[in-house]
Design a protein around this motif. Structure first.
Motif, PDB file in Angstrom:
ATOM      1  N   UNK A 100      -3.065   0.111   5.897  1.00 42.50           N
ATOM      2  CA  UNK A 100      -3.359  -1.319   5.817  1.00 42.50           C
ATOM      3  C   UNK A 100      -2.943  -1.956   4.503  1.00 42.50           C
ATOM      4  N   UNK A 101      -2.502  -1.160   3.525  1.00 40.28           N
ATOM      5  CA  UNK A 101      -2.135  -1.719   2.223  1.00 40.28           C
ATOM      6  C   UNK A 101      -1.221  -0.754   1.483  1.00 40.28           C
ATOM      7  N   UNK A 102      -0.565  -1.295   0.457  1.00 41.19           N
ATOM      8  CA  UNK A 102       0.280  -0.441  -0.379  1.00 41.19           C
ATOM      9  C   UNK A 102      -0.551   0.612  -1.092  1.00 41.19           C
ATOM     10  N   UNK A 103      -1.778   0.237  -1.501  1.00 39.19           N
ATOM     11  CA  UNK A 103      -2.650   1.196  -2.179  1.00 39.19           C
ATOM     12  C   UNK A 103      -2.995   2.361  -1.261  1.00 39.19           C
ATOM     13  N   UNK A 104      -3.221   2.059   0.018  1.00 39.45           N
ATOM     14  CA  UNK A 104      -3.526   3.125   0.969  1.00 39.45           C
ATOM     15  C   UNK A 104      -2.308   4.010   1.195  1.00 39.45           C
ATOM     16  N   UNK A 105      -1.116   3.419   1.266  1.00 46.50           N
ATOM     17  CA  UNK A 105       0.105   4.210   1.397  1.00 46.50           C
ATOM     18  C   UNK A 105       0.246   5.148   0.205  1.00 46.50           C
ATOM     19  N   UNK A 106      -0.012   4.625  -0.996  1.00 50.84           N
ATOM     20  CA  UNK A 106       0.052   5.462  -2.196  1.00 50.84           C
ATOM     21  C   UNK A 106      -0.900   6.651  -2.098  1.00 50.84           C
TER      22      UNK A 106
END
Length: 543
Positions: A100-106
């Protein structure tokens, strides 16, 4: 946005299709032969293998449902569809997570990097080059689906810059921009399903690229998340600060990282769109006319020229109303171009007066090449159907014929010879097996120095899935070798994926491939990201 359910084992959405006309069926029987065994999606089998457990946080939106894993196991290439329809998919992911977010992808990539979990980024899953297929081998595989990272995130109306999430599909892009009187103008045939991140990752080109440009000309800024960290490239109108590093992301196909944000250059939505149709005597004069149009710098949005065989098939699928095609054929016989005539579509967008002026000027140019006007009905028909044409593939598989496409780009001086070599390669490869295969071609995405050539070929299905795919793979290998021999690109807009990867080095050279390998090592030291695309030279056409 749309709540329609995606089809499993076929293009598009459930309940939609594009059935072949009786004229097209007759044409296939005459030129390809009677149909082979039908390959239907009536008995799709769910995978029996249990997934490996993945050490992801419970807060992540993780799915290990068999249907979800199977739906994310393959893309939309012909071999992919056949594998899913016949229950012969050999590798599937262990789980699907919807970030749901770039932070989650990271966070997810950090865990996967530490544990040796291979990752396949997933936008619309529309790759026709094996670009999203689950890699083989013993290590677990996770698909990161980006559909939740969708929508318009920011709009700078003064600069005409729009920031989108990577999972935004084409219809949502245009719907969001349309609220502000804007458009992106990027309309590949996969527009209904393909996403912003996928367009950038494969260096996509829309059907109206003559007017709007390719996706790389629309990209102003990017954000990429890789195992090595997050990389942000700011949106600037131009820069001389070294090489343009955005191009390391564009075309990287998920091998270097996952695109988490894209800043796009947008423009005012046109008031009107008009597509005129013409017939020109033969392919040689048609290509000359396209060159003249492109070099005249008229404000046209598209020019598309079908070769004689594709023109005949266009007649077979209607070319307008059911009564229209016979009238056109009779008219062409009177003008002496019945057998070799080539259909040309010429489009323009903008204010009414500007569109009228552009098309009037184009008509004058084409008159000097002795083109015959067919009016606007064929263009309206093409506009109505263009995003439904991919459904025809599954309708033909249901009847025992297979069809696929390939595309390239080449300078004008080699265009006719490249077309001839590809058409011959397909025919000769099929004949060696005692079969017939026929090829259509059209010129589109023209440039001042050259053009894209887009081929569609038809052949009969074989007695089982493996032999049908082997038949297709033989045609793909022959055409790829023909393209390399003609010094044409292995792909103009479909990308490299895993299926074209063995033919990348002949185009970019060993040093070029080494540079990309070095970049991949920097972004993804352990090689967990989409490891079989772009740089793996293994022939995977029959996987």
């Amino acid at each position: 946005m749309s709540t329609r359910k995606r089809r499993l084992g076929g293009w598009g959405f459930e309940g939609e299709g594009f059935a072949p006309s009786s004229q097209l069926v007759e044409w296939l029987e005459a030129h390809v032969g009677p149909p082979g065994p039908a390959i239907t999606g009536d008995t799709i089998q769910m995978p029996g293998r249990e997934p490996q457990a993945l050490p992801l946080a419970p807060s992540h939106n993780i799915s290990t449902e068999p249907e979800d894993r199977l739906a994310h196991a393959r893309g939309q290439g012909l071999a992919d569809v056949i594998r899913v329809r016949t229950g012969t998919v050999r590798t599937i992911p262990d789980a699907v997570v919807r970030a749901t977010s770039a932070a989650e992808v990271e966070e997810i990539l950090r865990t996967c990097d530490e544990r040796g979990i291979r990752v396949v980024p997933w936008g619309g899953g529309t790759s026709v080059t094996g670009g999203v297929n689950t890699p083989d081998g013993g290590a677990p595989v996770l698909v990161i689906d980006l559909e939740a990272m969708s929508g318009l995130l920011h709009l700078d109306t003064q600069s005409n810059l729009a920031v989108f999430g990577p999972g935004t599909p084409g219809p949502r892009v245009e719907a969001e921009l349309g609220k502000h009187g804007l458009t992106l103008g990027h309309f590949p045939q996969s527009w209904e399903l393909a996403t912003v991140g996928g367009w950038v990752a494969t260096r996509s080109s829309g059907q109206e690229s003559l007017g709007y440009g390719r996706i790389e000309s629309m990209v102003a800024g990017l954000e990429l998340v890789a195992p090595s960290g997050k990389w942000q490239l700011p949106a600037l109108p131009a820069s001389a600060a070294g090489p343009d590093l955005r191009h390391l992301v564009m075309g990287s196909e998920g091998r270097f990282g996952i695109i988490t944000e894209v800043t796009l250059r947008v423009r005012a939505r046109p008031h009107t769109t008009v597509v005129d149709a013409y017939i020109i005597a033969d392919i040689e004069r048609g290509m000359a006319a396209v060159r003249t149009l492109v070099r005249s710098d008229l404000p046209l949005s598209m020019v598309r020229l079908s070769d004689p065989r594709e023109t005949l098939v266009a007649m077979a699928v209607g070319l307008g109303s059911s009564a229209f095609a016979p009238l056109v054929r009779g008219y062409l016989r009177l003008r002496g171009v019945a057998n070799q005539g080539c259909l040309m579509l010429v489009g323009a967008k903008g204010e009414d007066e500007d569109v009228a002026d552009a098309l009037t000027a184009a008509r004058s140019v084409l008159g000097r090449h002795h083109a015959v006007s067919l009016g606007r009905q064929p263009g309206r028909k093409w506009q109505r159907d263009r995003f439904h044409h991919p459904y025809l593939r599954e309708a033909l598989l249901d009847r025992g014929w297979a069809t696929d496409t390939l595309e390239t780009a080449v300078p004008w001086s080699r265009a006719l010879e490249t077309r001839r070599q590809v058409v011959n390669a397909i025919a000769e490869t099929a004949a060696a097996e005692g079969e017939r295969a026929v090829t259509l071609c059209h010129v589109s995405h023209p440039y001042r120095d050259g053009t894209s050539l887009y081929f569609t070929f038809f052949f009969r299905t074989a007695p089982d899935a493996d032999r049908t795919i082997a038949r297709w793979a033989g045609l793909k290998r022959a055409t790829s070798e023909a393209l390399i021999a003609c010094a044409a690109t292995i792909s103009h807009h479909h990308g490299v994926g895993s299926w074209h990867a063995p033919w990348l080095e002949p185009e970019i050279g060993q040093l070029g491939r080494d540079i990309l390998l070095d970049a991949a090592q920097r972004f993804d030291p352990r090689g967990i990201l989409n490891p079989q695309v772009l740089l793996d030279p293994t022939d995977r056409l029959e996987d």
